[in-house]
Motif scaffolding. Structure first.
Motif, PDB file in Angstrom:
ATOM      1  N   GLU B 174      23.602  31.247  -1.116  1.00 37.15           N
ATOM      2  CA  GLU B 174      22.451  31.457  -0.226  1.00 37.15           C
ATOM      3  C   GLU B 174      22.862  31.542   1.242  1.00 37.15           C
ATOM      4  OE1 GLU B 174      19.293  31.817  -1.119  1.00 37.15           O
ATOM      5  OE2 GLU B 174      19.116  31.009  -3.143  1.00 37.15           O
ATOM      6  N   SER B 205      21.748  34.617  -4.274  1.00 31.30           N
ATOM      7  CA  SER B 205      20.626  34.796  -3.357  1.00 31.30           C
ATOM      8  C   SER B 205      19.301  34.895  -4.086  1.00 31.30           C
ATOM      9  CB  SER B 205      20.841  36.050  -2.510  1.00 31.30           C
ATOM     10  OG  SER B 205      19.787  36.167  -1.590  1.00 31.30           O
ATOM     11  N   ASN B 207      16.850  36.204  -2.247  1.00 31.98           N
ATOM     12  CA  ASN B 207      16.180  37.224  -1.450  1.00 31.98           C
ATOM     13  C   ASN B 207      16.562  38.614  -1.931  1.00 31.98           C
ATOM     14  OD1 ASN B 207      15.474  39.048   0.533  1.00 31.98           O
ATOM     15  ND2 ASN B 207      15.535  37.457   2.123  1.00 31.98           N
ATOM     16  N   ASN B 209      15.588  41.535  -0.972  1.00 33.92           N
ATOM     17  CA  ASN B 209      15.892  42.469   0.120  1.00 33.92           C
ATOM     18  C   ASN B 209      17.377  42.442   0.440  1.00 33.92           C
ATOM     19  OD1 ASN B 209      13.300  43.362   0.482  1.00 33.92           O
ATOM     20  ND2 ASN B 209      12.814  41.773   1.993  1.00 33.92           N
ATOM     21  N   ASP B 210      17.886  41.218   0.616  1.00 31.50           N
ATOM     22  CA  ASP B 210      19.306  41.052   0.899  1.00 31.50           C
ATOM     23  C   ASP B 210      20.146  41.622  -0.236  1.00 31.50           C
ATOM     24  OD1 ASP B 210      18.383  39.703   3.028  1.00 31.50           O
ATOM     25  OD2 ASP B 210      19.328  37.768   2.548  1.00 31.50           O
TER      26      ASP B 210
END
Ligand SMILES: Nc1ncnc2c1ncn2[C@@H]1O[C@H](COP(=O)(O)OP(=O)(O)O)[C@@H](O)[C@H]1O
Ligand SMILES: [Mg+2]
Lengths: 435, 256
Positions: B174, B205, B207, B209-210
């Motif tokens: 993360e 992660s 996320n 998007n990442d």
């Protein structure tokens, strides 16, 4: 690091401007390219609460000015030398405590550790044993270092709080000292004399000849200037950022002036009765200890690890540092250094007796380190802090004594200085962290 | 598309299992991590991502299955053994010392010595080179204490530290969780450059998007199993979410 970068890659813009906080966090020599930039950076740091030694030095100057206004005899060379001699033991005890404070541990035993060390040394060099002085000191240092090893081992292996272990140590070492005194039939009333011909006696009570004082000073200044200039030169040669030449020269000039003043003060006759002049041996002794320890902390792996463990033991462990060993090492060094403080103590007294107040000495030790700017929560502090803190304590006691204040009031005044130093630090810190 | 394209992967897990008492934290993890690529490990809370990376880091030893390094089975007896292979894990807390400067942190535990003393100049030169390679340019001076750095800069220092230790596989847990938009961008760029330099990067992660911005490959875990892995082109955010929440996807873009 953009300051040193020569070529710019397409997608990298100029380094963004730094916030005041960021600027304040940096050592002035990191940012400065000239003397004026250096002074500006230094000022930002002071405002930002990352001030280093400057406020402590200013505090010391303020206290000195106050006493000089109150008693014109304060800044006489006799009183100054007297004051340096008094400061010696506080400084060395403060240095002992600094090792453990850097790890956010505490050692409450070093006052009686000094007592044990002093007793062992006195016994070794006095009849009937009559060891040479250096062997006596070596044994005393080894004994108290070993006591530190035991305490450090209890703290790390059993995970006991150092506060408790060393509180026990304080009592136990008092007992050890009394056992030694009882076992020696020549220690009349628990007291052993130090022979005036012994270097142990001469440490505080004898002086360098004035000529030797000047020679030693000259050698030290040449060495200092040479090392400082050479370091800057070699960093520049490797393309690294070095402090501005103006700063180096100014530092050398200030150290030279301080050194010359110091030796001059010591070399003037300071007795109305007989001729007493020269630098007391104990002063170079203390300075060598502080220098050696500073060097240990800043130039060796062990020193680096002390700071790492003091700040973030988990990170240190993951970096492969043997955290327990570092903690044990610190307790051993606290013991070793306490024995050296004991040496100064018995030299001042020209004898060693069981009435040494180790409980009060350890309070001075913590106070010297903390007044000088070493943190109680680990990872922050240097040996020079103990030097300045010890000096401040000596100045306060000496000045108040000149003013004819009772000892009880002297103690209260020192306590106020201690609390004030810590409070000032806390306030400045809070201000800088809430921005 | 769950298996077998990973011949030639730097690190492969084959049917790795791990339980803690009655809790089967990993029941079947088969995963390939190739060099020079960013592999994102996604999954809901409790799916087993952290246990997986701790197993790779040598902190837990698996109860079953195999770990292959360069195609050869290895036994990771501890963090030291993993590091010796070139596996470097950057946990969320980064393990930096705030009171030490960037150079000192980058070399912590691996200091250069000259005549048994710290060789600051040599360390500073090397640290500067590494940061320059990674194009970490926003720090003003590598002699500033880490306490004064922003979250993204701290992350960069942790990555540079791994690179300097010659890591072949960098695992990041993360890395952008606590960062704002621009800092996140900076760290993602850094991750791309790291992979471009030939390092295998494993990115844990939440996320997406990442993940879609930076990953070359995606692997999804669900309740202790690795349910799918493949090139990022085989996923859409919708299918990835489906895998993460149900363990399967009805509308998979394309089976490999
Ligand atoms: N040290 C442990 N002891 C017992 N159970 C654990 C331990 N570590 C993880 N688990 C369990 O394993 C499962 C997977 O956890 P984890 O890998 O942390 O999930 P995440 O994907 O959120 O990182 C969870 O059910 C968790 O409770
Ligand atoms: Mg997790």
């Amino acid at each position: 690091m953009t300051t040193e970068q020569t070529e710019a890659t397409p997608d990298e813009g100029p380094a963004p401007a730094l916030s005041e906080t960021e600027l304040a966090a940096m050592a002035p020599e990191v940012l400065a390219n000239s003397l004026s930039e250096y002074l500006l950076a230094l000022w930002r740091r002071v405002k930002g609460g990352e001030s280093g030694m400057l406020p402590i030095i200013l505090g010391l100057v303020a206290i000195v000015v106050f006493f000089q206004i109150e008693r014109s005899s304060f800044l006489t060379n006799g009183n100054l030398v007297n004051l340096f001699e008094e400061a010696a033991i506080y400084v060395v005890l403060g240095a002992a405590e600094t090792f453990v404070l850097l790890l956010s541990e505490i050692d409450l035993s070093i006052g009686y550790g000094a007592g044990v060390g002093a007793f062992v040394i006195a016994e070794m060099i006095a009849p009937p044993i009559n060891f040479p002085w250096w062997l006596g000191i070596l044994i005393g240092v080894a004994v108290v270092g070993f006591l530190g090893l035991i305490q450090g081992t209890l703290v790390t292996r059993l995970g006991l709080p150092s506060f408790i272990v060393t509180l026990g140590g304080q009592l136990a070492f008092l007992g050890v000292m009394e056992l030694i005194a009882n076992a020696d039939p020549t220690a009349v009333g628990g007291s052993i004399q130090i022979s005036p011909s012994s270097p142990v006696y001469k440490l505080v009570l004898d002086n360098m000849s004035p000529a030797l004082g000047w020679i030693v000073l000259a050698v030290c200044l040449v060495l200092f200037a040479g090392l400082r200039l050479n370091r800057s030169r070699s960093r520049r040669a490797r393309g690294l950022h070095a402090e501005p030449l103006g700063v180096t020269l100014l530092t050398i000039a200030m150290v030279t002036v301080a050194g010359v003043l110091f030796v001059y003060v010591c070399n003037n006759n300071r007795s109305p009765l007989a001729v007493v002049r020269g630098v007391p041996w104990v002063i170079p002794f203390v300075l060598v200890i502080i220098l050696a320890y500073s060097w240990l902390l800043s130039r060796t792996r062990t020193g680096r690890y002390i700071y790492a463990v003091g700040n973030n033991p988990e990170a240190a462990r993951r970096a492969g540092i043997k955290v327990d060993r570092i903690i044990i090492f610190a307790f051993v060094m606290a013991g070793v250094t306490a024995a050296l403080a004991g040496l100064i103590y018995e030299s001042t007294q020209s004898s060693m007796a069981t009435d040494i107040d180790g409980g009060q000495l350890v309070l001075f030790a913590v106070a010297a380190a903390v007044i000088g700017g070493t943190a109680l929560f680990g990872g922050r502090g240097r040996m020079v802090n103990a030097l300045l803190g010890g000096l401040i304590i000596a100045v306060v006691y000496d000045g108040l004594a000149l003013m004819g204040v009772a000892v009880a009031v002297e103690n209260i005044a020192t306590a106020i200085v201690l609390i004030a130093a810590v409070a000032l630090d806390a306030v400045v810190r809070r201000r800088s962290s809430t921005r | 598309m769950t298996t077998t394209e990973g011949n030639g992967a730097l690190l492969s897990l084959r049917g790795v299992k791990k339980h803690f008492g009655p809790v089967q934290a990993l029941s079947d993890v088969t995963l390939d991590i190739p060099a020079g690529q960013v592999t994102a490990l996604a999954g809901d809370n409790g799916a087993g991502k952290s246990v997986t990376i701790k197993t790779i880091a040598g902190l837990w030893s698996p109860d079953g299955g195999e770990i292959l390094w360069d195609g050869k089975p290895v036994h990771l007896s501890g963090p030291r053994a993993a590091e010796a292979l070139g596996i470097k894990t950057i946990y969320q807390d980064l393990a930096l010392c705030d009171n030490l400067d960037i150079v000192q942190n980058m070399f912590l535990g691996h200091e250069h010595l000259a005549h048994r003393l710290l060789d600051e100049d040599s360390m500073e030169t090397k640290a500067r080179e590494t940061l320059k390679e990674l194009r970490v340019t926003t720090v003003r001076s590598i002699r500033q204490p880490v306490a004064s750095l922003s979250g993204g800069q701290r992350q960069s220092v942790a990555v540079a530290k791994a690179v300097m230790a010659n890591a072949k596989l960098v695992i990041m847990d993360e890395p952008t969780a606590a960062l704002g938009v621009s800092q996140t961008r900076m760290v993602l760029e850094l991750i791309k450059r790291l992979a471009a330099g030939g390092v295998a990067v494993m990115l844990v992660s939440h996320n997406l998007n990442d993940v879609f911005e930076v990953a070359d490959r995606i692997a999804v875990m669900y309740l202790g199993r690795l349910v799918v892995q493949g090139p990022v082109s085989e996923f859409t955010p919708q299918t990835a979410v489906e895998y993460m929440t149900t363990g399967t996807a009805k509308h998979a873009v394309q089976a490999a």
